[in-house]
Design a protein around this motif. Structure first.
Motif, PDB file in Angstrom:
ATOM      1  N   PRO A  13      23.236   9.103   2.623  1.00  0.00           N
ATOM      2  CA  PRO A  13      22.302   9.922   1.852  1.00  0.00           C
ATOM      3  C   PRO A  13      21.699   9.318   0.604  1.00  0.00           C
ATOM      4  N   GLY A  14      20.401   9.710   0.465  1.00  0.00           N
ATOM      5  CA  GLY A  14      19.698   9.163  -0.700  1.00  0.00           C
ATOM      6  C   GLY A  14      18.887   7.715  -0.452  1.00  0.00           C
ATOM      7  N   VAL A  15      18.903   7.323   0.866  1.00  0.00           N
ATOM      8  CA  VAL A  15      18.295   6.314   1.199  1.00  0.00           C
ATOM      9  C   VAL A  15      17.078   6.448   2.174  1.00  0.00           C
ATOM     10  N   PHE A  16      15.860   6.115   2.040  1.00  0.00           N
ATOM     11  CA  PHE A  16      14.987   6.443   2.873  1.00  0.00           C
ATOM     12  C   PHE A  16      14.185   4.979   3.281  1.00  0.00           C
ATOM     13  N   ALA A  17      13.159   5.093   4.288  1.00  0.00           N
ATOM     14  CA  ALA A  17      12.266   4.057   4.564  1.00  0.00           C
ATOM     15  C   ALA A  17      11.095   4.607   5.171  1.00  0.00           C
ATOM     16  N   ILE A  18      10.004   3.799   4.721  1.00  0.00           N
ATOM     17  CA  ILE A  18       8.582   4.238   4.843  1.00  0.00           C
ATOM     18  C   ILE A  18       7.790   2.953   5.371  1.00  0.00           C
ATOM     19  N   GLY A  19       6.525   2.926   6.110  1.00  0.00           N
ATOM     20  CA  GLY A  19       5.655   2.230   6.393  1.00  0.00           C
ATOM     21  C   GLY A  19       6.168   1.296   7.566  1.00  0.00           C
ATOM     22  N   ASP A  29       0.783  -1.143   0.012  1.00  0.00           N
ATOM     23  CA  ASP A  29      -0.045  -0.041  -0.028  1.00  0.00           C
ATOM     24  C   ASP A  29       0.853   1.060  -0.042  1.00  0.00           C
ATOM     25  N   THR A  30       1.848   1.395   0.677  1.00  0.00           N
ATOM     26  CA  THR A  30       2.495   2.600   1.163  1.00  0.00           C
ATOM     27  C   THR A  30       3.569   2.717  -0.200  1.00  0.00           C
ATOM     28  N   GLY A  31       4.102   1.609  -0.553  1.00  0.00           N
ATOM     29  CA  GLY A  31       5.057   1.781  -1.805  1.00  0.00           C
ATOM     30  C   GLY A  31       4.524   2.016  -2.927  1.00  0.00           C
ATOM     31  N   VAL A  32       3.447   1.519  -3.224  1.00  0.00           N
ATOM     32  CA  VAL A  32       2.547   2.151  -4.510  1.00  0.00           C
ATOM     33  C   VAL A  32       2.161   3.606  -4.280  1.00  0.00           C
ATOM     34  N   LEU A  33       1.730   4.093  -3.231  1.00  0.00           N
ATOM     35  CA  LEU A  33       1.219   5.353  -3.147  1.00  0.00           C
ATOM     36  C   LEU A  33       2.787   6.539  -3.252  1.00  0.00           C
ATOM     37  N   THR A  34       3.670   5.955  -2.774  1.00  0.00           N
ATOM     38  CA  THR A  34       4.952   6.673  -2.730  1.00  0.00           C
ATOM     39  C   THR A  34       5.145   6.621  -4.108  1.00  0.00           C
ATOM     40  N   ALA A  35       5.146   5.754  -4.947  1.00  0.00           N
ATOM     41  CA  ALA A  35       5.629   5.546  -6.278  1.00  0.00           C
ATOM     42  C   ALA A  35       4.764   6.349  -7.254  1.00  0.00           C
ATOM     43  N   ILE A  36       3.685   6.452  -6.967  1.00  0.00           N
ATOM     44  CA  ILE A  36       2.637   7.314  -7.839  1.00  0.00           C
ATOM     45  C   ILE A  36       3.057   8.809  -7.598  1.00  0.00           C
ATOM     46  N   HIS A  37       3.225   9.249  -6.315  1.00  0.00           N
ATOM     47  CA  HIS A  37       3.806  10.391  -6.210  1.00  0.00           C
ATOM     48  C   HIS A  37       5.054  10.992  -6.833  1.00  0.00           C
ATOM     49  N   ARG A  88      -0.522   8.770   5.418  1.00  0.00           N
ATOM     50  CA  ARG A  88      -0.275   9.479   4.327  1.00  0.00           C
ATOM     51  C   ARG A  88       1.268  10.241   4.221  1.00  0.00           C
ATOM     52  N   ALA A  89       1.934   9.361   5.093  1.00  0.00           N
ATOM     53  CA  ALA A  89       3.483   9.960   4.868  1.00  0.00           C
ATOM     54  C   ALA A  89       3.957   9.579   3.410  1.00  0.00           C
ATOM     55  N   ASP A  90       3.330   8.971   2.710  1.00  0.00           N
ATOM     56  CA  ASP A  90       3.918   8.674   1.640  1.00  0.00           C
ATOM     57  C   ASP A  90       3.940  10.092   0.673  1.00  0.00           C
ATOM     58  N   ARG A  91       3.122  10.714   0.847  1.00  0.00           N
ATOM     59  CA  ARG A  91       3.161  12.244   0.064  1.00  0.00           C
ATOM     60  C   ARG A  91       4.539  13.187   0.670  1.00  0.00           C
TER      61      ARG A  91
END
Length: 392
Positions: free
Chosen positions: A273-279, A13-21, A294-297
């Motif tokens: 630098p350049g590495v992030f994580a979410i979800g 769910d979170t990866g898809v939303l982040t990719a869309i943004h 909604r941290a994806d946005r």
């Protein structure tokens, strides 16, 4: 000049939303062990009404208009070279592959019971898991659900609603279930459970057998570390929240003592630098709330800011869980605010407003209707999905 390449590791769910943004601004590659978005949400509906659940929560990547610009890779990640900025992948056909990146987003989630597992699967595999769990519960005369979180509560309520003749009991360790929600939320959900005939058993903590990973429905007696006599049922659903982060492919330097990815307040990984994580995989806060708020946005903005050399924004987690607990019911959908107040959407609004306009269009940026060309299942699986199921 070439656009930066962002690799999204994990298309839940979170990866898809982040990719869309991100897709309109950078080149995006998404890696997924599943052939489609197979959501970890709404376990109760998944078990009791798999066809309804699949309509909204099992969605082919090619149905998302916002993913038209990205390239998806069906495979499992086996490692990452942080200095060379490359992720190693085993593809669905068994071959090895390497994906280079300019920025990496780790969104691989967690393993949680039999409904959220990281293994590489085909559409037939996903369908087989969906049907097997449903059929097992449909044939049970008694069901014990273990756990006090939303997954357990939703499972007990939806099984009781789908099969009224089945004896359903919910066991949880505290004085109340939903401890991460506002107390007012539990008061309202508790009334619903009692109306459905669910037996409620606070103060019960199950003994987890040695080597058991809670990844299947069982029928053995449940023993209690809290002193009660063993409990027997035809089917036992383990939803005790024993999550494990899907981080075996990552080096230890990125992880905290529990295996979750360490992140700063802006969702970046310290010293990389350049590495992030979410979800759920990201150690943002005790509730790991970036999966649900909604941290994806915000993360998409921060990735773009990283490339532009601008300051990154902070993620501010909530202190309580909120949202739907039981999922859509025959009388509509109830969503709970952080303050525990329920907002009810009638059935017609869920089907004609909430899903098509708010979820599919406003949140996901447009979702195409399924067709023979973009269905996530093969013809044989689709035919089975259309056939009557017990209790549905």
């Amino acid at each position: 000049m070439n656009r930066p390449r962002v690799l999204v590791a994990g298309l839940g769910d979170t990866g898809v939303l982040t990719a869309i943004h991100l897709a309109r601004h950078v080149d995006v590659v998404g890696i997924s062990a599943k052939p489609a978005l197979v959501s970890g949400q709404e376990l109760g509906r998944r078990l009791s009404h798999p066809d309804d659940w699949a309509r909204d929560y099992w969605v082919g990547f090619d149905r998302f208009r916002g993913l038209d610009r990205i390239r998806t890779v069906h495979g499992s990640m086996t490692g990452v070279d942080l200095d060379e900025r490359a992720v190693s992948v085993v593809l669905a056909d068994g071959s090895s592959h390497v994906e280079a990146y300019d920025a990496l987003i780790i969104a691989t989630g967690v393993t949680n019971g039999f409904w959220r597992r990281p293994m590489l699967q085909s559409s037939a595999d996903v369908d087989g898991d969906l049907r097997a769990a449903h059929d097992r519960l449909a044939s049970a005369g008694s069901v014990t659900v273990l756990g006090g979180g939303a997954a357990a509560v939703s499972t007990a309520a939806n099984i009781a609603a789908a099969w009224p003749r089945t004896t359903v009991d919910l066991f949880y360790p505290g004085e109340r279930a939903l401890p991460a929600h506002h107390r007012r939320t539990w008061s309202q959900v508790e009334r619903r459970l009692r109306t459905l005939g669910v037996g409620l058993h606070p103060g019960h903590r199950a003994v987890v057998p040695d080597g058991f990973s809670c990844d299947r429905i069982t029928d053995s007696d449940v023993e209690w570390s809290t002193g009660q006599s063993p409990t027997q049922a035809d089917a036992v659903v383990w939803a005790i929240g024993r999550v494990r982060p899907n981080t075996d492919w990552l080096p230890a330097e990125l992880l905290d003592d529990n295996g979750f990815v360490r992140v700063a307040a802006d969702l970046s990984v310290p010293n990389r630098p350049g590495v992030f994580a979410i979800g759920d995989v990201a150690a943002t806060d005790p509730l790991r709330g970036s999966a649900r708020n909604r941290a994806d946005r915000l993360l998409a903005r921060n990735v773009r800011a990283h490339f532009a050399g601008r300051p990154l924004r902070r993620y501010r987690p909530r202190t309580r869980r909120w949202g739907s607990v039981l999922g859509a019911q025959s009388d509509g959908l109830e969503v709970f605010t952080p303050s525990g107040r329920g907002v009810r959407f009638p059935t017609w609004s869920v089907e004609h407003v909430l899903q098509p306009w708010i979820v599919q269009r406003a949140i996901y940026g447009g979702v195409r209707a399924p067709s023979a060309q973009n269905a996530v299942t093969d013809p044989d699986v689709t035919d089975r999905a259309r056939s009557p199921r017990p209790g549905v």
